[in-house]
Design an enzyme around this catalytic site. Sequence first.
Site, PDB file in Angstrom:
ATOM      1  N   LYS A   1     -16.403   9.751  26.700  1.00  0.00           N
ATOM      2  CA  LYS A   1     -16.374   9.166  25.348  1.00  0.00           C
ATOM      3  C   LYS A   1     -15.498   7.926  25.372  1.00  0.00           C
ATOM      4  O   LYS A   1     -14.579   7.803  26.188  1.00  0.00           O
ATOM      5  CB  LYS A   1     -15.816  10.177  24.340  1.00  0.00           C
TER       6      LYS A   1
ATOM      7  N   PRO B   1     -12.974  17.472  31.431  1.00  0.00           N
ATOM      8  CA  PRO B   1     -13.842  18.616  31.748  1.00  0.00           C
ATOM      9  C   PRO B   1     -14.568  19.110  30.490  1.00  0.00           C
ATOM     10  O   PRO B   1     -13.997  19.117  29.386  1.00  0.00           O
ATOM     11  CB  PRO B   1     -12.858  19.687  32.246  1.00  0.00           C
TER      12      PRO B   1
ATOM     13  N   GLU C   1      -7.845  -1.130 -16.202  1.00  0.00           N
ATOM     14  CA  GLU C   1      -8.477  -0.119 -17.056  1.00  0.00           C
ATOM     15  C   GLU C   1      -7.436   0.662 -17.854  1.00  0.00           C
ATOM     16  O   GLU C   1      -7.700   1.117 -18.976  1.00  0.00           O
ATOM     17  CB  GLU C   1      -9.318   0.836 -16.206  1.00  0.00           C
TER      18      GLU C   1
ATOM     19  N   HIS D   1       4.358  -6.029   5.997  1.00  0.00           N
ATOM     20  CA  HIS D   1       5.169  -4.874   5.605  1.00  0.00           C
ATOM     21  C   HIS D   1       4.623  -3.606   6.249  1.00  0.00           C
ATOM     22  O   HIS D   1       3.414  -3.443   6.387  1.00  0.00           O
ATOM     23  CB  HIS D   1       5.178  -4.709   4.090  1.00  0.00           C
TER      24      HIS D   1
ATOM     25  N   PHE E   1      -1.872  -5.951 -17.958  1.00  0.00           N
ATOM     26  CA  PHE E   1      -2.426  -7.308 -17.881  1.00  0.00           C
ATOM     27  C   PHE E   1      -2.559  -7.677 -16.404  1.00  0.00           C
ATOM     28  O   PHE E   1      -1.551  -7.818 -15.699  1.00  0.00           O
ATOM     29  CB  PHE E   1      -1.503  -8.300 -18.596  1.00  0.00           C
ATOM     30  N   VAL E   2      -3.795  -7.804 -15.942  1.00  0.00           N
ATOM     31  CA  VAL E   2      -4.055  -8.049 -14.518  1.00  0.00           C
ATOM     32  C   VAL E   2      -4.788  -9.381 -14.370  1.00  0.00           C
ATOM     33  O   VAL E   2      -5.891  -9.543 -14.914  1.00  0.00           O
ATOM     34  CB  VAL E   2      -4.898  -6.911 -13.905  1.00  0.00           C
TER      35      VAL E   2
ATOM     36  N   LEU F   1      -5.363  -0.436 -12.824  1.00  0.00           N
ATOM     37  CA  LEU F   1      -4.308  -0.955 -13.698  1.00  0.00           C
ATOM     38  C   LEU F   1      -4.903  -1.662 -14.913  1.00  0.00           C
ATOM     39  O   LEU F   1      -4.427  -1.498 -16.040  1.00  0.00           O
ATOM     40  CB  LEU F   1      -3.398  -1.916 -12.908  1.00  0.00           C
TER      41      LEU F   1
END
Length: 1092
Positions: A58, A109, A772, A751, A776-777, A770
Amino acid sequence: MSAKAISEQTSKELLYKHICTSATIQNRFRYANVTPETDLDRLAVEHPWLLTERLVVKPDQLIKRRGKLGLVGVNLDLNGVREWLKTRLMKETTVGKAKGVLKNFLIEPFVPHKQEEEFYVCIYATREGDHVLFHHEGGVDVGDVDAKAKKLLVGVDEKISEGSVCKQLLAHVPNDKRLVLAHFIVGLFNLYEDLFFTYLEINPLVVTKDGVYVLDMAAKIDATADYICKARWGDVEFPPPFGREAYPEEAYIADLDAKSGASLKLTLLNPQGRIWTMVAGGGASVVYSDTICDLGGVDELANYGEYSGAPSEQQTYDYAKTILSLMTREKHPDGKVLIIGGSIANFTNVAATFKGIVRAIRDYQVPLKEHEVTIFVRRGGPNYQEGLRVMGEVGKTTGIPIHVFGTETHMTAIVGMALGHRPIPNQPPVAAHTANFLLNSSGSTSTPASTRTASFSENSGKAKASPAKKAKSAAPVVKATTLFSKKTKSIVWGMQTRAVQGMLDFDYVCSRDEPSVAAMVYPFTGDHKQKFYWGHKEILLPVYKNMGDAMKKHPDVDVLISFASLRSAFDSTMETMQHPQIHTIAIIAEGIPEAHTRKIIKTADEKGITIIGPATVGGIKPGCFKIGNTGGMLDNILASKLYRPGSVAYVSRSGGMSNELNNIISRTTDGVFEGVAIGGDRYPGSVFTDHVLRYQDTPGVKMIVVLGEIGGTEEYKICQAIKEGRITKPVVCWCIGTCATMFASEVQFGHAGACANQASETAVAKNKALKEAGAFVPKSFDELGEIIKCVYDDLVDKGVIQPAPELPPPTVPMDYSWARELGLIRKPASFMTSICDERGQELIYAGMPITEVFKSEIGLGGTLGLLWFQRRLPRYACQFIEMCLMVTADHGPAVSGAHNTIVCARAGKDLISSLTSGLLTIGDRFGGALDAAAKQFSKAFDSGMLPMEFVNKMKKDGKLIMGIGHRVKSINNPDMRVQILKDFVKQHFPSTQLLDYALDVEKITTSKKPNLILNVDGFIGVAFVDLLRTCGGFTRDEADEFVEIGALNGIFVLGRSMGFIGHYLDQKRLRQGLYRHPWDDISYVLPEHMSM
């Protein structure tokens, strides 16, 4: 990054080596690795079982669900494996969205077994502890294990037991296999914990009557624990995700990163792409990638990377030249763009890092122009104006189009310019210089505060220490809503004088009555005082070796700011939490192992302590308190109005982006009330909701800004709190990392926590949730400032916010070192040197880098030529200097210098004292004749005096001819040292006029007395004058000056020092006692007794 995936072969090797269990594990270490270079026949010799057993083959390249994809060859012999590999090895295949070449395979094996003998087990880390998942039906068709599997949570610092495993996980397992599996799972969990795994999955795990077989395994380990686990891990390789090649340039930057205290990251996404980035900051690098992808540049984005943490000029140069080298290998029909971006730095000297980039641009200016590269620069932070000026200047001098912008331009605006979506301003507005912010703008020369006269190096006797509040043991521990006030006092762990001075300057400009730093703790020195400035006055802050002493003497301290290294941060933080007076700890260090961080979090939660960090710059509360380097230098503090509170509170993961938020919020609202950067690790000490809920309960906060990030699910708690009505204030939120879903293969951003392990952790999913929920996005980071302004203006219109009138802050004098860095002042140097410079990345001798000194093989003589004469001397001159050192190295123990050294050594003195006692005897009578001989012979020769006239004049004046005469050697018993030197000089020197003159003098003096020969001192003196005058490296005046200032005596001093040291070591080795001169070798001549 902390959690990194390892290959199946590596994970099994670690398991087989280190697992401790009573369960019998079969097929230990029975695997063979196949690459394009592998000879299967030779492999069979190394692993004979390949010829006798049925096999499984594999790919081992971090590919999930290989069985479903038809990428597992089962129950084959070696020839069958060979045939199976023919159609797959080095062939391109598609896995999900990723295309890659199969080039690394594992042969094991084949294990015959029944379906009911297959099981599934997985262990993974979360903030609360480690989850063990088990399902009694494993294998390819295991399905949704999250829904099916039994789960056991082992809390942080808790132990796993066979009883809990049997009870909670193995209910559906046949009785005959239950005990074996319990033993194995406990051993597996202990291995997972001991070796700092963060994820470990085995599917299927096969249990037969013969024992346990680990068939397929996937794992991740915490790479930051390398300093703990190196001996047990060995040299672990971290393969790239499938679909992305491992490039040598990535390995080179990773090596630079490992050797540096700074952060340097590089991932190649598409080496043929036309959009290249060189971004400062882990958070900023993600924002730039997002914006490029949002504007349609995903297919042309060539790389992801970041540099941060104040890399040196040389490190930045090495990083920049790597990127410039990569982007100038293949031409693009539309030319290329390089985006050199970044947020506003907190402590990195922008001009210093830009010097490295400018060097690289100059070195690559020809290929950059050939490839039609246009460069866009946007940066802010300490000394950024000078950095931008230098960057603009290099564009003019090289002819490369370079467009530079500062903090007046939105951070990602240059992306739109680079991609042709927005016009490039002809004359961008020029921000005020760093120094302008520090000038008194009120017209008064006095400082507004009148109480700044006392020294704060000690506690005031009048101050009353407020005792630490202890919660009752039965009551739940509630963390403080208000972390910082105008009275907050802190202790700083680590000798971070620059950060402390920045805090004191912030305190002063905020008109605090006293400094916010009460003391420092530094365990590597004794207790002492450290000098700082409070405004224009000097004050002393105590530094303690012991944390307990600092706490006892400063009971009013409730905040600790830890600059401890990643290795010591855990122990020092755990020690700090034993002191009940502390309620907030900021941990700055990046790279603390996640297991350690989780233990810190657990203890902090039990004690009601708020942790900010790890991997953070800290936080700031304008007008009250700032942590370490948060907010940058004073120019940014003043420009972003951080010296007084506003109405907007924010929380961010990124430290660099928190400073960008300070800038955005100050330009669009009345300013920041409080801001915290929780840190970029997977498990920050405090999470978004900890701070958002604090802001909700703080009357001064009128609106909240959250800068979230890909990875983790903490943002969903904000959604829930908004829906439940727990948060009622307006929340503006944006999660960075939206570009991740557009990449074909997984990219680990700057990060450690910026990696989505499931769909819900993507930035896109979180932004949608957020919005929904009612936050405020914005549509992109580009619009974040506009949304913040819109919400703020609405609150002003409603009367919720009433902007206060601006008052000028007090002025703070600029530090001398920083003023000089900015070029604002000048001062005569106390010292001047022209022979050596140790300030750069490489030591330089008289303009020659130390690497070149060794490459050129100039030897000791050539090095002496650089340092003494500031010249690259000819080869024969270097050899002559070395010969002089050899022949003057020693002349036995009887001469005065060696004698003194020996006496001093036998008196028990150290090497330096003994050597000095010998050197102090060197003068006109011993060893100092080189200079004197050179001067006497040169003067006589230059004046045209004949040898006989010279001898007669010296006799008439009653003076000895220096360099003539020897106690033992004579014309009949010549000094072989002189003979060796004479042969070399006559063969190699272009001219020996002064030596010939001295030899003529010798003929006259030896005719009178055979031992009046030209001795070794005299020979070296006159030969050196010939060398200086005729080698072509010096003018006549320069040659004479070196003789006049004593350079030739230096040859004797340097050479004889070798001998003196030899005598010292010899006496010590022989263990010679105190020397006392014998009486019989002293003539006592006393005056006769005279009576009056």
